[in-house]
Design a protein around this motif. Sequence first.
Motif, PDB file in Angstrom:
ATOM      1  N   ILE A 111      29.891 -17.165  26.375  1.00  0.00           N
ATOM      2  CA  ILE A 111      30.204 -15.976  27.186  1.00  0.00           C
ATOM      3  C   ILE A 111      31.011 -14.975  26.343  1.00  0.00           C
ATOM      4  O   ILE A 111      30.709 -13.779  26.320  1.00  0.00           O
ATOM      5  CB  ILE A 111      30.987 -16.370  28.456  1.00  0.00           C
ATOM      6  CG1 ILE A 111      30.056 -17.140  29.422  1.00  0.00           C
ATOM      7  CG2 ILE A 111      31.542 -15.128  29.162  1.00  0.00           C
ATOM      8  CD1 ILE A 111      30.756 -17.724  30.621  1.00  0.00           C
ATOM      9  N   GLY A 112      32.001 -15.494  25.616  1.00  0.00           N
ATOM     10  CA  GLY A 112      32.816 -14.623  24.765  1.00  0.00           C
ATOM     11  C   GLY A 112      31.974 -13.917  23.718  1.00  0.00           C
ATOM     12  O   GLY A 112      32.074 -12.702  23.539  1.00  0.00           O
TER      13      GLY A 112
ATOM     14  N   ILE B 289      30.229 -23.239  26.721  1.00  0.00           N
ATOM     15  CA  ILE B 289      29.909 -22.162  27.682  1.00  0.00           C
ATOM     16  C   ILE B 289      30.863 -20.983  27.492  1.00  0.00           C
ATOM     17  O   ILE B 289      30.440 -19.819  27.421  1.00  0.00           O
ATOM     18  CB  ILE B 289      29.960 -22.705  29.126  1.00  0.00           C
ATOM     19  CG1 ILE B 289      28.762 -23.641  29.366  1.00  0.00           C
ATOM     20  CG2 ILE B 289      29.937 -21.564  30.148  1.00  0.00           C
ATOM     21  CD1 ILE B 289      28.790 -24.372  30.693  1.00  0.00           C
ATOM     22  N   HIS B 290      32.157 -21.275  27.368  1.00  0.00           N
ATOM     23  CA  HIS B 290      33.131 -20.188  27.198  1.00  0.00           C
ATOM     24  C   HIS B 290      32.903 -19.435  25.899  1.00  0.00           C
ATOM     25  O   HIS B 290      32.962 -18.208  25.854  1.00  0.00           O
ATOM     26  CB  HIS B 290      34.562 -20.748  27.243  1.00  0.00           C
ATOM     27  CG  HIS B 290      34.966 -21.147  28.633  1.00  0.00           C
ATOM     28  ND1 HIS B 290      35.819 -22.208  28.896  1.00  0.00           N
ATOM     29  CD2 HIS B 290      34.621 -20.653  29.841  1.00  0.00           C
ATOM     30  CE1 HIS B 290      35.962 -22.328  30.209  1.00  0.00           C
ATOM     31  NE2 HIS B 290      35.252 -21.390  30.801  1.00  0.00           N
ATOM     32  N   THR B 291      32.605 -20.170  24.832  1.00  0.00           N
ATOM     33  CA  THR B 291      32.337 -19.511  23.540  1.00  0.00           C
ATOM     34  C   THR B 291      31.114 -18.607  23.657  1.00  0.00           C
ATOM     35  O   THR B 291      31.113 -17.466  23.184  1.00  0.00           O
ATOM     36  CB  THR B 291      32.092 -20.568  22.447  1.00  0.00           C
ATOM     37  OG1 THR B 291      33.150 -21.529  22.504  1.00  0.00           O
ATOM     38  CG2 THR B 291      32.057 -19.941  21.066  1.00  0.00           C
TER      39      THR B 291
ATOM     40  N   TRP C 214      32.100 -27.213  28.481  1.00  0.00           N
ATOM     41  CA  TRP C 214      32.796 -25.994  28.922  1.00  0.00           C
ATOM     42  C   TRP C 214      33.225 -25.130  27.740  1.00  0.00           C
ATOM     43  O   TRP C 214      33.163 -23.917  27.790  1.00  0.00           O
ATOM     44  CB  TRP C 214      34.011 -26.349  29.795  1.00  0.00           C
ATOM     45  CG  TRP C 214      33.564 -26.671  31.191  1.00  0.00           C
ATOM     46  CD1 TRP C 214      33.598 -27.886  31.801  1.00  0.00           C
ATOM     47  CD2 TRP C 214      32.964 -25.760  32.125  1.00  0.00           C
ATOM     48  NE1 TRP C 214      33.066 -27.824  33.058  1.00  0.00           N
ATOM     49  CE2 TRP C 214      32.668 -26.521  33.278  1.00  0.00           C
ATOM     50  CE3 TRP C 214      32.627 -24.417  32.085  1.00  0.00           C
ATOM     51  CZ2 TRP C 214      32.070 -25.952  34.402  1.00  0.00           C
ATOM     52  CZ3 TRP C 214      32.034 -23.853  33.209  1.00  0.00           C
ATOM     53  CH2 TRP C 214      31.760 -24.616  34.342  1.00  0.00           C
ATOM     54  N   ARG C 215      33.620 -25.799  26.656  1.00  0.00           N
ATOM     55  CA  ARG C 215      34.002 -25.039  25.454  1.00  0.00           C
ATOM     56  C   ARG C 215      32.812 -24.228  24.944  1.00  0.00           C
ATOM     57  O   ARG C 215      32.922 -23.057  24.614  1.00  0.00           O
ATOM     58  CB  ARG C 215      34.487 -26.016  24.383  1.00  0.00           C
ATOM     59  CG  ARG C 215      35.225 -25.313  23.269  1.00  0.00           C
ATOM     60  CD  ARG C 215      35.815 -26.308  22.302  1.00  0.00           C
ATOM     61  NE  ARG C 215      36.956 -27.034  22.850  1.00  0.00           N
ATOM     62  CZ  ARG C 215      37.428 -28.176  22.360  1.00  0.00           C
ATOM     63  NH1 ARG C 215      36.825 -28.739  21.339  1.00  0.00           N
ATOM     64  NH2 ARG C 215      38.483 -28.757  22.883  1.00  0.00           N
TER      65      ARG C 215
ATOM     66  N   LYS D 264      34.288 -31.580  28.582  1.00  0.00           N
ATOM     67  CA  LYS D 264      35.189 -30.582  28.007  1.00  0.00           C
ATOM     68  C   LYS D 264      34.452 -29.769  26.929  1.00  0.00           C
ATOM     69  O   LYS D 264      34.548 -28.539  26.854  1.00  0.00           O
ATOM     70  CB  LYS D 264      36.404 -31.292  27.398  1.00  0.00           C
ATOM     71  CG  LYS D 264      37.650 -30.435  27.322  1.00  0.00           C
ATOM     72  CD  LYS D 264      38.804 -31.279  26.839  1.00  0.00           C
ATOM     73  CE  LYS D 264      39.835 -30.385  26.176  1.00  0.00           C
ATOM     74  NZ  LYS D 264      40.835 -31.175  25.472  1.00  0.00           N
TER      75      LYS D 264
ATOM     76  N   THR E   9      28.756 -13.310  23.827  1.00  0.00           N
ATOM     77  CA  THR E   9      27.863 -12.354  24.492  1.00  0.00           C
ATOM     78  C   THR E   9      28.595 -11.039  24.731  1.00  0.00           C
ATOM     79  O   THR E   9      28.066  -9.960  24.443  1.00  0.00           O
ATOM     80  CB  THR E   9      27.364 -12.939  25.837  1.00  0.00           C
ATOM     81  OG1 THR E   9      26.767 -14.203  25.565  1.00  0.00           O
ATOM     82  CG2 THR E   9      26.369 -12.026  26.507  1.00  0.00           C
TER      83      THR E   9
END
Length: 323
Positions: free
Chosen positions: A78-79, A74-76, A71-72, A68, A81
């Motif tokens: 991407i956001g 990775i999402h952070t 993924w957190r 988890k 970027t």
Amino acid sequence: MMLLAIIQQSALQPAADQAGRISGLWWVYLTVLGTIWGLVMAAVIVGALRRRPAEMPDRPLAHPMTEKNVWRVIHTAIGLTVVILFALLLSDFFIDRALSSPAPDNALKIKLTAHQWWWEARYLGAKPSDTMVTANELHLPLGVPVEIELDSVDVIHSFWIPSLHGKRDLIPGHPTSTWFTPRKTGTYYGLCAEFCGLQHAHMRLAVTVESPEQFKQWYAHQLAEAPEPKAEPAQRGEQIVLTGTCAICHSIQGTTARGTVGPDLTHFMSRQWIGAGALPNDRGSLAAWILDPQGPKPGNLMPSHSFSDADLNALLDYLQTLN
Ligand code: CUA
């Protein structure tokens, strides 16, 4: 002289508002992207050096909480970027908008025409009697916006004084313009920035930014006609210029020399170069240039000449009165 020219020819040493914006944007990109690169490299190094726990050699993500968290992250990332790229896009957009705004009405107007391989500068005064022509070297008043109308008579050239503004291409038949406000006194150098033939490298341009009073003096001097030579052998030198081949290509205001193929010579001695940077402007180089211009600058339009020593010296004496 060349070393000095290199020192004062840098987009990272801005001397005008417009070049300042461009270099500011460059520093923003360098700082943001450099920081991100540093963080990524640090993460890679930390990851490579970290040891896996001995009890779970093959399954580092076995724990549901760990997955988890991954993924957190990775999402952070991407956001972040997307946000960073969007912020850079916006800064780029607003600076481009500021740079492409129209020139103010009070701008000094200069028509700069590129030739293979030199620059013709026509200062457009309010009245025709205030209009003046020079070559390869501009003078500008500090703090006054200047609008430069650009055109080429032969092939594509490019106007670039890195300390003052970005590049602008000169495409034959497609006049364009650029403008900037100089903010620091000094001499700033540039080169034609588009390959334009054999002597592309000898198409230099020097811009001197000076106080408005100094500029006014320079301009008044450049507007004046060439003085009549007072004595021999300069008087004979003038006759050689006016009755020989010089006057076919060159103009000297106040005389019958009215050629337009080559640079205007009225105040030729006030310039630092011969042949747009090919040679320094001194008596010896001038003699070498007149006898064999194809030596230092092969391919230029000026033909070679032969003169007796006495005639050459008379000619040099006259040309050196054109200051
Ligand atoms: Cu003109 Cu390169």
